[in-house]
Design an enzyme around this catalytic site. Structure first.
Site, PDB file in Angstrom:
ATOM      1  N   LYS A 126       0.786  -1.243  -0.004  1.00 17.77           N
ATOM      2  CA  LYS A 126       0.045  -0.137   0.066  1.00 17.77           C
ATOM      3  C   LYS A 126       0.908   1.295  -0.018  1.00 17.77           C
ATOM      4  O   LYS A 126       1.790   1.152   0.699  1.00 17.77           O
ATOM      5  CB  LYS A 126      -0.927   0.012   1.240  1.00 17.77           C
ATOM      6  CG  LYS A 126      -1.987  -1.077   1.370  1.00 17.77           C
ATOM      7  CD  LYS A 126      -3.187  -0.953   0.403  1.00 17.77           C
ATOM      8  CE  LYS A 126      -4.055  -2.128   0.260  1.00 17.77           C
ATOM      9  NZ  LYS A 126      -5.322  -1.846  -0.503  1.00 17.77           N
ATOM     10  N   ASP A 176      -0.568  -0.530  -4.634  1.00 16.30           N
ATOM     11  CA  ASP A 176      -1.990  -0.248  -4.514  1.00 16.30           C
ATOM     12  C   ASP A 176      -2.159   1.232  -3.693  1.00 16.30           C
ATOM     13  O   ASP A 176      -1.497   1.312  -2.558  1.00 16.30           O
ATOM     14  CB  ASP A 176      -2.675  -1.161  -3.863  1.00 16.30           C
ATOM     15  CG  ASP A 176      -4.282  -0.694  -3.877  1.00 16.30           C
ATOM     16  OD1 ASP A 176      -4.657  -0.029  -4.422  1.00 16.30           O
ATOM     17  OD2 ASP A 176      -5.087  -1.719  -3.223  1.00 16.30           O
ATOM     18  N   ASP A 208      -9.624  -2.376  -9.459  1.00 12.88           N
ATOM     19  CA  ASP A 208     -10.396  -2.905  -8.422  1.00 12.88           C
ATOM     20  C   ASP A 208     -11.502  -2.245  -8.025  1.00 12.88           C
ATOM     21  O   ASP A 208     -12.654  -2.667  -8.432  1.00 12.88           O
ATOM     22  CB  ASP A 208      -9.407  -2.612  -7.270  1.00 12.88           C
ATOM     23  CG  ASP A 208      -9.761  -3.221  -5.898  1.00 12.88           C
ATOM     24  OD1 ASP A 208     -10.910  -3.886  -5.860  1.00 12.88           O
ATOM     25  OD2 ASP A 208      -9.064  -3.138  -4.805  1.00 12.88           O
ATOM     26  N   GLU A 229      -2.191  -1.014  -9.030  1.00  9.92           N
ATOM     27  CA  GLU A 229      -3.809  -1.191  -8.622  1.00  9.92           C
ATOM     28  C   GLU A 229      -4.535   0.127  -8.378  1.00  9.92           C
ATOM     29  O   GLU A 229      -4.166   0.824  -7.311  1.00  9.92           O
ATOM     30  CB  GLU A 229      -4.052  -2.276  -7.476  1.00  9.92           C
ATOM     31  CG  GLU A 229      -5.306  -2.562  -7.410  1.00  9.92           C
ATOM     32  CD  GLU A 229      -5.403  -3.776  -6.245  1.00  9.92           C
ATOM     33  OE1 GLU A 229      -6.674  -3.978  -5.978  1.00  9.92           O
ATOM     34  OE2 GLU A 229      -4.393  -4.109  -5.664  1.00  9.92           O
ATOM     35  N   LYS A 288     -13.376  -9.117  -6.500  1.00  4.53           N
ATOM     36  CA  LYS A 288     -13.709  -9.528  -5.310  1.00  4.53           C
ATOM     37  C   LYS A 288     -15.215  -9.847  -5.179  1.00  4.53           C
ATOM     38  O   LYS A 288     -15.766  -9.031  -5.500  1.00  4.53           O
ATOM     39  CB  LYS A 288     -13.365  -8.299  -4.367  1.00  4.53           C
ATOM     40  CG  LYS A 288     -11.782  -7.925  -4.259  1.00  4.53           C
ATOM     41  CD  LYS A 288     -11.769  -6.603  -3.537  1.00  4.53           C
ATOM     42  CE  LYS A 288     -10.244  -6.400  -3.634  1.00  4.53           C
ATOM     43  NZ  LYS A 288      -9.875  -5.160  -2.753  1.00  4.53           N
TER      44      LYS A 288
END
Length: 367
Positions: free
Chosen positions: A163, A188, A238, A213, A262
């Site tokens: 992250k 991300d 995402d 991402e 997801k």
């Protein structure tokens, strides 16, 4: 199967390590555990993976409770269905609220698989006995992130997602690449960048990242398309992907080269399978993302990732990554960098309902 009773358990548990992203820090995690019972006493479990705050999506735990109680559960209770895809169809008349829908639908997939004495992976069309997995490292001081990567490498993880935010991305990535020049690495930022940051993102191309991402906002397909033309690193979407229609838009615009799936974000396992088939047909790499879930969703993700089109290790870390004690047994564990796909019917693990009840802030029962 005739659905006789549905229970919702609003639980909360502390995370072993606070999880920090560009939009906030989590020290504890609320979840809704869904239990469906059919008339012969068989039960299935699912999970609503919305967060407490509307950071990741506009849906929250408490908005999901409202939608479950007042709209979704009445569509299922004391009604008979033959296949989980019928559950997804029942919910189509209601806009959004994908995580609430996925929690109920996931419980029915578990129930359906148990009734037919097959694994959830088999019910979904999976064909793998084990899957490679990746791990997520939250924002921290670069030195601490380096140590976490070293620890996770020793455990056998095969892909590392870090992250970042627009303020610290270069520092973090360069520090990690200096120590680990060849590990499969991705970043991300959870929509922290804007179109004005293209030159900044171009500088990351030299680090040979697997992907970036969701750099921009969830509905910024055009901006992502502009970025993908300017950088060599693949863009992965995402938060932008909440339906098969979003996938079609993204690929038509060439807004990304990779998709993360997801189940909670796309409305359940039925929709996840549809996206999987579409991406395989279009030769688009896909992988299964995580949501800091309990073992119930984690096992669902393992089953989904066993489908042949999922070729990139997903965010399916061991239970011990987030929890001192998970709510399933056996817990999700790594063996030589892989997670085994359970062989028992349904989820293939036992839900520790005593622990679920002990963690519950409130329990709702519908008959």
């Amino acid at each position: 199967m005739l659905i006789q009773q549905i229970e919702l358990f609003l639980i909360e548990q502390p995370l072993k390590i606070p999880f920090k992203t560009s939009y906030g820090t989590y020290e504890k995690r609320e979840s809704i555990i869904v239990k469906i019972l059919e008339v012969d006493g068989l039960s299935g479990y699912g999970e609503v993976v919305a967060f407490s705050e509307p950071w990741y999506t506009e849906e929250t735990i408490h908005s999901a409770l409202h939608v479950l109680q007042d709209f979704l559960i009445p569509k299922l209770l004391n009604k008979q269905f033959n296949h989980p895809s019928e559950i997804a169809s029942q919910f189509n008349q209601f806009k959004g609220n994908q995580m609430a829908k996925a929690g109920l639908e996931g419980a029915y997939w578990d129930l359906y698989s148990k009734q037919h004495s097959i694994t959830l992976a088999q019910a979904l069309g999976g064909n793998k006995a084990e899957i490679p997995v990746g791990v997520v490292i939250s924002i921290d001081e670069p030195g601490k992130m380096l140590k976490q990567i070293g620890d996770y490498l020793a455990e056998g993880y095969e892909r590392f997602k870090i992250k970042v935010s627009r303020e610290n991305d270069y520092e973090i990535v360069s520090t990690i690449r200096n120590s680990y020049p060849t590990i499969p690495l991705m970043i991300d930022a959870n929509s922290d960048y804007s179109i004005e940051d293209i030159q900044k993102l171009k500088k990351l191309d030299k680090f040979d990242l697997l992907m970036i991402e969701q750099p921009f906002g969830e509905r910024q397909f055009i901006e992502h398309a502009i970025l993908q033309k300017e950088i060599s690193t693949p863009v992965c979407l995402d938060e932008s992907i909440c339906s098969i229609e979003d996938v079609q838009i993204a690929l038509e615009l060439e807004a990304c080269k990779i998709i993360t799936v997801k189940p909670g974000r796309v409305g359940g396992l039925t929709n996840s399978i549809e996206i999987h088939r579409y991406c395989v047909d279009k030769n688009i790499p896909i992988w299964v993302g995580g949501m800091i879930e309990t073992g119930i969703s984690r096992i669902q993700n393992v089953a989904l990732a066993s489908l042949p089109g999922f070729t990139i290790p997903g965010d399916i870390s061991a239970s011990s990554r987030h929890w001192e004690h998970d709510i399933i047994y056996p817990e999700v564990a790594l063996l030589n960098g892989k997670v085994k796909v359970p062989e028992g019917p349904g989820l293939g693990v036992e839900v520790d309902e005593e622990r679920v009840r002990s963690l519950s802030k409130k329990i709702y029962r519908f008959t």
